[in-house]
Structure formats: structure tokens, C-alpha cells
Write a protein that holds these residues in place. Structure first.
Motif, PDB file in Angstrom:
ATOM      1  N   GLU A 143      -6.984  -8.449   4.569  1.00  0.00           N
ATOM      2  CA  GLU A 143      -6.511  -8.458   3.361  1.00  0.00           C
ATOM      3  C   GLU A 143      -6.909  -6.899   2.972  1.00  0.00           C
ATOM      4  O   GLU A 143      -6.192  -6.258   1.944  1.00  0.00           O
ATOM      5  CB  GLU A 143      -7.209  -9.341   2.366  1.00  0.00           C
ATOM      6  N   HIS A 144      -8.050  -6.415   3.159  1.00  0.00           N
ATOM      7  CA  HIS A 144      -8.284  -5.022   2.820  1.00  0.00           C
ATOM      8  C   HIS A 144      -7.479  -4.106   3.759  1.00  0.00           C
ATOM      9  O   HIS A 144      -7.198  -3.027   2.727  1.00  0.00           O
ATOM     10  CB  HIS A 144      -9.846  -4.782   3.554  1.00  0.00           C
ATOM     11  N   PHE A 145      -6.932  -4.331   4.679  1.00  0.00           N
ATOM     12  CA  PHE A 145      -5.868  -3.218   5.136  1.00  0.00           C
ATOM     13  C   PHE A 145      -4.740  -3.163   4.222  1.00  0.00           C
ATOM     14  O   PHE A 145      -4.185  -1.963   3.788  1.00  0.00           O
ATOM     15  CB  PHE A 145      -5.729  -3.812   6.414  1.00  0.00           C
ATOM     16  N   VAL A 146      -4.367  -4.319   3.690  1.00  0.00           N
ATOM     17  CA  VAL A 146      -3.000  -4.730   2.864  1.00  0.00           C
ATOM     18  C   VAL A 146      -3.219  -4.203   1.466  1.00  0.00           C
ATOM     19  O   VAL A 146      -2.212  -3.271   0.877  1.00  0.00           O
ATOM     20  CB  VAL A 146      -2.380  -5.954   2.931  1.00  0.00           C
ATOM     21  N   SER A 147      -4.386  -4.248   0.883  1.00  0.00           N
ATOM     22  CA  SER A 147      -4.870  -3.811  -0.374  1.00  0.00           C
ATOM     23  C   SER A 147      -4.985  -2.262  -0.328  1.00  0.00           C
ATOM     24  O   SER A 147      -4.526  -1.594  -1.289  1.00  0.00           O
ATOM     25  CB  SER A 147      -6.140  -4.183  -0.903  1.00  0.00           C
ATOM     26  N   GLN A 148      -5.547  -1.717   0.864  1.00  0.00           N
ATOM     27  CA  GLN A 148      -5.718  -0.366   0.976  1.00  0.00           C
ATOM     28  C   GLN A 148      -4.392   0.573   0.918  1.00  0.00           C
ATOM     29  O   GLN A 148      -4.195   1.726   0.599  1.00  0.00           O
ATOM     30  CB  GLN A 148      -6.674   0.219   2.060  1.00  0.00           C
ATOM     31  N   LEU A 149      -3.375  -0.069   1.664  1.00  0.00           N
ATOM     32  CA  LEU A 149      -1.693   0.445   1.853  1.00  0.00           C
ATOM     33  C   LEU A 149      -1.490   0.634   0.308  1.00  0.00           C
ATOM     34  O   LEU A 149      -0.983   1.630   0.048  1.00  0.00           O
ATOM     35  CB  LEU A 149      -0.936  -0.408   2.880  1.00  0.00           C
ATOM     36  N   ILE A 150      -1.466  -0.541  -0.472  1.00  0.00           N
ATOM     37  CA  ILE A 150      -0.941  -0.589  -1.559  1.00  0.00           C
ATOM     38  C   ILE A 150      -1.464   0.304  -2.635  1.00  0.00           C
ATOM     39  O   ILE A 150      -0.834   1.153  -3.262  1.00  0.00           O
ATOM     40  CB  ILE A 150      -1.049  -1.920  -2.212  1.00  0.00           C
ATOM     41  N   SER A 210       6.154  -1.516  11.612  1.00  0.00           N
ATOM     42  CA  SER A 210       7.200  -0.584  11.013  1.00  0.00           C
ATOM     43  C   SER A 210       7.902  -1.431  10.038  1.00  0.00           C
ATOM     44  O   SER A 210       8.506  -0.575   9.326  1.00  0.00           O
ATOM     45  CB  SER A 210       8.087  -0.254  12.109  1.00  0.00           C
ATOM     46  N   ALA A 211       7.772  -2.739   9.779  1.00  0.00           N
ATOM     47  CA  ALA A 211       8.663  -3.508   8.837  1.00  0.00           C
ATOM     48  C   ALA A 211       7.638  -3.745   7.618  1.00  0.00           C
ATOM     49  O   ALA A 211       8.307  -4.488   6.688  1.00  0.00           O
ATOM     50  CB  ALA A 211       9.340  -4.695   9.646  1.00  0.00           C
ATOM     51  N   MET A 212       6.632  -3.283   7.425  1.00  0.00           N
ATOM     52  CA  MET A 212       5.763  -3.567   6.516  1.00  0.00           C
ATOM     53  C   MET A 212       6.496  -3.305   4.870  1.00  0.00           C
ATOM     54  O   MET A 212       6.093  -4.353   4.058  1.00  0.00           O
ATOM     55  CB  MET A 212       4.536  -2.820   6.341  1.00  0.00           C
ATOM     56  N   PRO A 213       7.300  -2.425   4.637  1.00  0.00           N
ATOM     57  CA  PRO A 213       7.988  -2.390   3.372  1.00  0.00           C
ATOM     58  C   PRO A 213       8.836  -3.493   3.065  1.00  0.00           C
ATOM     59  O   PRO A 213       9.110  -3.760   1.748  1.00  0.00           O
ATOM     60  CB  PRO A 213       8.789  -0.990   3.540  1.00  0.00           C
ATOM     61  N   ALA A 214       9.280  -4.253   4.142  1.00  0.00           N
ATOM     62  CA  ALA A 214      10.074  -5.520   3.976  1.00  0.00           C
ATOM     63  C   ALA A 214       9.322  -6.612   3.185  1.00  0.00           C
ATOM     64  O   ALA A 214       9.783  -7.233   2.332  1.00  0.00           O
ATOM     65  CB  ALA A 214      10.799  -6.119   5.254  1.00  0.00           C
ATOM     66  N   VAL A 215       7.924  -6.494   3.669  1.00  0.00           N
ATOM     67  CA  VAL A 215       7.202  -7.610   2.715  1.00  0.00           C
ATOM     68  C   VAL A 215       6.230  -6.973   1.856  1.00  0.00           C
ATOM     69  O   VAL A 215       5.472  -7.927   1.139  1.00  0.00           O
ATOM     70  CB  VAL A 215       6.326  -8.514   3.770  1.00  0.00           C
ATOM     71  N   ILE A 216       5.994  -5.721   1.729  1.00  0.00           N
ATOM     72  CA  ILE A 216       5.224  -4.940   0.787  1.00  0.00           C
ATOM     73  C   ILE A 216       6.037  -3.958  -0.094  1.00  0.00           C
ATOM     74  O   ILE A 216       6.312  -2.873   0.309  1.00  0.00           O
ATOM     75  CB  ILE A 216       4.124  -4.344   1.097  1.00  0.00           C
ATOM     76  N   PRO A 217       6.804  -4.481  -1.008  1.00  0.00           N
ATOM     77  CA  PRO A 217       7.881  -3.596  -1.571  1.00  0.00           C
ATOM     78  C   PRO A 217       7.204  -2.284  -2.407  1.00  0.00           C
ATOM     79  O   PRO A 217       7.909  -1.355  -2.479  1.00  0.00           O
ATOM     80  CB  PRO A 217       8.224  -4.584  -2.907  1.00  0.00           C
TER      81      PRO A 217
END
Length: 183
Positions: A31-38, A63-70
């Protein structure tokens, strides 16, 4: 971090087509990784990600993270490696695949590092990161989405006309990206 550009060359052993949801990404990372990206994208950071070296038709899963994290769209560049000696995608490089809308090609074979030569998408990726830094310096008023758009629009087309599954937007062209408008 207050970095403007994040250069990344790691993944999980899965293909981009296997990323189904943000929740799956959180389970694979945290969760921390994803929230830090955003949070970083929200303040204008750009992520430059190596596509991977598995000779696959699809880039690595991260490499596909923008597909699930707009929120990452306009803040993310996937990089495949070009073999300058063969004038084609490097034998080892994954292709853009489903990441083609945020994918670009850069030299990745025989890169000189001191007295040694290095090969891999991990060596193509910092070339793109450096190009983004040059663009940011040349055009400090541009937002991250404007910079990535400029990078993609000024890339030299390779392969099938337009954005394609192998090379994405094509070969990075920093000279063209830093020309004055209309030049």
C-alpha cells in the motif's frame, strides 16, 4: 522524496497483461509503494521504467501501472531497448505490448560506462530519464504530462506507422524535443 524524475529498473516476474487491478498491484508490492507513487505524481514527478529483458512481446508487470493507477498517466514512461548494431529492438528487450501508449525506445546495447560496455533496458532507461531532465531544464514551465507528451510526439517513428506494440511511440529524439516550437 522530492525527486522530479524516478528511474526504475525492477519488477515482479509477471507480464504487463497480468496486471488486473490496483488491489493486485498493492498485494504484489504494498500500500505504501502505491500511495507514494500517487503522491509523487500529484506533485509532478515522472517515473521512467525499464520494460525488462525477457525477450517478451509484453513488458514487465510494473510497466503497466498506469493501466490500473490512472493518476500515473502523463507521469510514466516505459522504456524498451534498441540495438544500434542491428537497427532493431534488442534481442533481449521486452516489447512495449499493452504499454505502447506510454512507451518509448532508447539505445540499450553496448552503452559505454567508463571502460566497460553495458546492455539492457536498465541502461536504456537512464537515457530517457536524462532526456526528461534536459527538457525540464529547457522548459521549466512545462508540467509532467506536457513533458511526457512532448517526448512521445517528437519520437522518431519505428516499425508500424504510429504507436505500435513493439516500439511504442518510437525512438527518443532529444534534439527534436528541445527545438523551439515551429522549428
Amino acid at each position: 522524496s522530492d525527486a522530479d524524475i524516478f528511474n526504475a529498473s525492477w519488477s515482479v516476474p509477471m507480464r504487463a497483461t497480468e496486471l488486473a487491478s490496483r488491489q493486485q498491484l498493492i498485494r504484489l508490492t504494498n500500500e505504501h509503494f502505491v500511495s507514494q507513487l500517487i503522491q509523487s505524481a500529484n506533485r509532478g514527478a515522472i517515473f521512467v521504467w525499464a520494460a525488462g529483458n525477457d525477450a517478451s512481446a509484453q513488458s514487465s508487470l510494473l510497466s503497466a501501472m498506469p493501466a490500473v493507477i490512472p493518476e500515473l498517466r502523463g507521469h510514466f514512461v516505459n522504456v524498451v531497448a534498441w540495438d544500434t548494431s542491428k537497427n532493431t529492438l534488442a534481442d533481449y528487450s521486452n516489447a512495449c505490448g499493452i504499454t505502447k501508449q506510454w512507451c518509448i525506445t532508447a539505445p540499450g546495447t553496448g552503452i559505454s560506462i567508463g571502460h566497460q560496455h553495458a546492455t539492457g533496458t536498465s541502461f536504456a532507461t537512464p537515457i530517457v530519464s536524462s532526456a526528461i531532465a534536459v527538457i525540464q531544464e529547457a522548459f521549466p514551465y512545462m508540467s509532467a504530462p506536457e513533458i511526457t507528451s512532448l517526448l512521445f510526439e517528437t519520437a522518431r517513428d519505428l516499425g508500424e506507422p504510429g504507436v505500435d506494440d513493439i516500439y511504442g511511440h518510437g525512438m527518443l529524439d532529444l534534439e527534436r524535443a528541445t527545438r523551439p516550437v515551429g522549428a
